[in-house]
Scaffold this motif. Structure first.
Motif, PDB file in Angstrom:
ATOM      1  N   ALA A 110       0.654  -1.409  -0.021  1.00  0.00           N
ATOM      2  CA  ALA A 110      -0.052  -0.105  -0.035  1.00  0.00           C
ATOM      3  C   ALA A 110       0.863   1.035   0.027  1.00  0.00           C
ATOM      4  O   ALA A 110       0.657   2.255  -0.766  1.00  0.00           O
ATOM      5  N   VAL A 111       1.916   1.589   0.957  1.00  0.00           N
ATOM      6  CA  VAL A 111       2.553   2.519   0.861  1.00  0.00           C
ATOM      7  C   VAL A 111       3.762   2.329  -0.074  1.00  0.00           C
ATOM      8  O   VAL A 111       3.816   3.649  -0.990  1.00  0.00           O
ATOM      9  N   GLY A 122       8.435  -9.075  -2.816  1.00  0.00           N
ATOM     10  CA  GLY A 122       8.751 -10.532  -2.466  1.00  0.00           C
ATOM     11  C   GLY A 122       8.457 -11.568  -3.494  1.00  0.00           C
ATOM     12  O   GLY A 122       8.572 -13.041  -3.320  1.00  0.00           O
ATOM     13  N   LYS A 133       4.982  -9.563  -8.467  1.00  0.00           N
ATOM     14  CA  LYS A 133       5.194  -8.322  -7.881  1.00  0.00           C
ATOM     15  C   LYS A 133       5.992  -7.280  -8.596  1.00  0.00           C
ATOM     16  O   LYS A 133       5.963  -6.196  -8.895  1.00  0.00           O
ATOM     17  N   TYR A 148      13.492 -10.011  -3.438  1.00  0.00           N
ATOM     18  CA  TYR A 148      14.411 -10.190  -2.541  1.00  0.00           C
ATOM     19  C   TYR A 148      14.248 -11.680  -2.105  1.00  0.00           C
ATOM     20  O   TYR A 148      15.556 -12.136  -1.611  1.00  0.00           O
ATOM     21  N   TYR A 178       8.468  -7.361  12.696  1.00  0.00           N
ATOM     22  CA  TYR A 178       7.416  -7.328  13.770  1.00  0.00           C
ATOM     23  C   TYR A 178       6.913  -8.443  14.455  1.00  0.00           C
ATOM     24  O   TYR A 178       6.225  -8.552  15.457  1.00  0.00           O
ATOM     25  N   VAL A 220       2.885   8.721  10.551  1.00  0.00           N
ATOM     26  CA  VAL A 220       2.224   9.775   9.607  1.00  0.00           C
ATOM     27  C   VAL A 220       1.161  10.891  10.571  1.00  0.00           C
ATOM     28  O   VAL A 220       1.200  11.954   9.785  1.00  0.00           O
ATOM     29  N   ASN A 276      -0.764  -9.703  -0.363  1.00  0.00           N
ATOM     30  CA  ASN A 276      -1.413  -8.424  -0.922  1.00  0.00           C
ATOM     31  C   ASN A 276      -0.702  -7.735  -2.072  1.00  0.00           C
ATOM     32  O   ASN A 276       0.622  -7.925  -2.026  1.00  0.00           O
TER      33      ASN A 276
END
Ligand code: NDP
Length: 330
Positions: free
Chosen positions: A154-155, A175, A179, A195, A247, A274, A322
Motif C-alpha cells: 500500500a505505502v 517478494g 510483484k 528479495y 514485527y 504519519v 497482498n
C-alpha cells in the motif's frame, strides 16, 4: 451482529486463534450519535505493534476488547445533525458489523470522487504516509534515485509512483516475481528486485542503481536496510517508515550497525509517524486526489470479501499475499 475481539497477544506470527468472534444485538444510537454499518475495513502491519502490551505512540489493544483500525462505514440511522442517513464516514472504528458513534474524529468521504476503499489506501493513511514520508522526511528532489522496499504494498506503490511523477529513477524491492513485473510493467519503476530470490541484496541494488541511492524509503528494516546503506550516496536520506520483517520477531536486533556509513557519507536517517503531519493531511489528500484524477497515480488494492475474513487478511500481510492496499469488504 458480529464483533472481533483480541483474545491473545500473538507470539510470533499472529494466528486466527488470537481473535474471537462474538454475537450481540445491533446497538441503538442515542441523541448525538449515528448508527454505522461497516463497509470496508483496513488491515495494516502496524496493528501487530498494538497487539503487544507495550507503551508506544498509540495505546495497545486490550485483551477481550474489540480490535480497531481505519474503516469506511455508512450512516444507517442518525441522531446527530451533522450526519444524515446514507453518508459515508471514515476514521478509526472497531471491528464490528454495526456500531454507534458520535462522529468525533470521523470525516465524510465522497463515493463519487473515488471508490470507498480508496479512502483506506491511496487517499487514506497509507497514501499520506507515502506522501509525507517522501516529501518531508526523505526530501526527495526531482531527478534523484529512490529505492523503496515493500514496494508492491500500500505505502510502497504510492512511494514509487510519486518518485516517477517527480522524474526520479525508482527501484523497488518486493517478494514475488509477479510483484516485480507489476512494478516495472504497470507502475513504471525503472527496476525491481525480488528479495526472496536474491542472495546478495547489496549487489542486486548496485546492479539496479549503478549510480547509488539518494533516498531509501524503508518499509521492511533488517538486512535490506543494511544492503540499501551499502549503496547510499553522500548526503543520502533514509526514511524509516516501518520494519515489517521484524514485527513478528521476539528478539529485536541491536542497531543501527552502520554508524560509519552514516557519518562518512553524511546520511540523514529519520523515523516518523504519519500522524505527525495530521495538520497538513488536507494538503496530502488534495495532491493525491488530483494525481489520481489526472491518471498520474494508480491505485492498487487487494480486496478480500467478508467480515469473518478480517483476521486472516491481517495475517496474510505477513506472507505478502497482498498487492497494494489490503482491504476487507464487509
Ligand atoms: P503493505 O501493503 O506493504 O503489506 C505488507 C507487505 O510487506 C507484504 O505485502 C509483503 O510484501 C511485505 N512483507 C511481509 N513480511 C515481510 C518480510 N519479512 N520481509 C520483507 N517484506 C515483508 O503494508 P503497508 O503499506 O500498510 O505498510 C508498509 C510499511 O509501512 C510497514 O512497515 C508499516 O508498518 C509501515 N507504515 C508506517 C506508517 C508510519 O506512520 N510510519 C504508516 C503506515 C504504514 P512482499 O511480498 O514484498 O514481501
Amino acid at each position: 451482529m458480529k464483533t472481533i475481539l483480541l483474545k491473545n497477544r500473538p507470539k510470533g506470527k499472529p494466528q486466527t486463534s488470537d481473535f474471537e468472534f462474538t454475537e450481540s444485538e445491533k446497538p441503538v444510537p442515542q441523541d448525538g450519535e449515528v448508527l454505522l454499518e461497516t463497509k470496508y475495513v483496513s488491515v495494516d502491519p502496524y496493528l501487530r505493534g498494538r497487539m503487544r502490551d507495550e507503551k508506544s505512540y498509540i495505546e495497545p489493544f486490550k485483551l477481550n476488547e474489540p480490535v480497531e483500525s481505519a474503516v469506511v462505514a455508512e450512516v444507517v440511522e442518525s441522531k446527530n445533525e451533522k450526519f444524515k442517513k446514507g453518508d459515508f464516514l471514515t476514521g478509526m472504528l472497531q471491528w464490528k458489523e454495526f456500531q454507534t458513534n458520535t462522529g468525533k474524529g470521523l470525516r465524510k468521504v465522497d463515493k463519487d470522487k473515488a471508490s470507498l476503499s480508496a479512502y483506506l489506501g491511496v487517499l487514506g493513511l497509507t497514501g499520506l504516509t507515502a506522501y509525507f514520508g517522501l516529501k518531508r522526511i526523505g526530501e526527495l528532489k526531482d531527478g534523484e534515485t529512490l529505492l523503496v522496499s515493500g514496494a508492491a504494498g500500500a505505502v510502497g506503490t504510492v512511494v514509487g509512483q510519486i518518485g516517477k511523477i517527480m522524474g526520479c529513477t525508482v527501484v523497488g524491492i518486493a517478494g514475488t516475481d509477479e510483484k516485480v513485473t507489476m512494478l516495472t510493467d504497470e507502475y513504471g519503476f525503472d527496476a525491481a528486485i525480488n528479495y526472496s530470490k536474491t542472495d546478495d541484496m547489496t549487489a542486486a541494488i548496485k546492479k539496479a542503481a549503478p549510480d547509488g541511492i539518494d533516498v531509501y524509503f524503508d518499509n521492511v528494516g533488517s538486512y535490506t536496510l543494511d544492503a540499501a546503506m551499502n549503496n547510499i550516496n553522500r548526503f543520502g536520506r533514509v526514511v524509516n517508515c516501518g520494519a515489517i520483517s521484524l514485527y513478528n520477531e521476539t528478539e529485536q536486533p541491536t542497531g543501527p550497525r552502520l554508524e560509519t556509513t552514516i557519518v562518512k557519507k553524511s546520511i540523514k536517517m529519520q523515523g516518523f509517524i504519519v500522524r505527525n503531519f495530521e495538520e497538513d493531511f488536507q494538503e496530502g489528500i488534495q495532491q493525491l486526489g488530483s494525481w489520481l484524477q489526472e491518471g498520474k497515480l494508480k491505485h492498487e488494492e487487494t480486496i478480500v470479501d467478508g467480515f469473518e475474513k478480517i483476521p486472516q487478511a491481517f495475517i496474510d500481510l505477513f506472507d505478502g499475499k497482498n498487492k497494494g492496499k489490503m482491504v476487507v469488504k464487509v
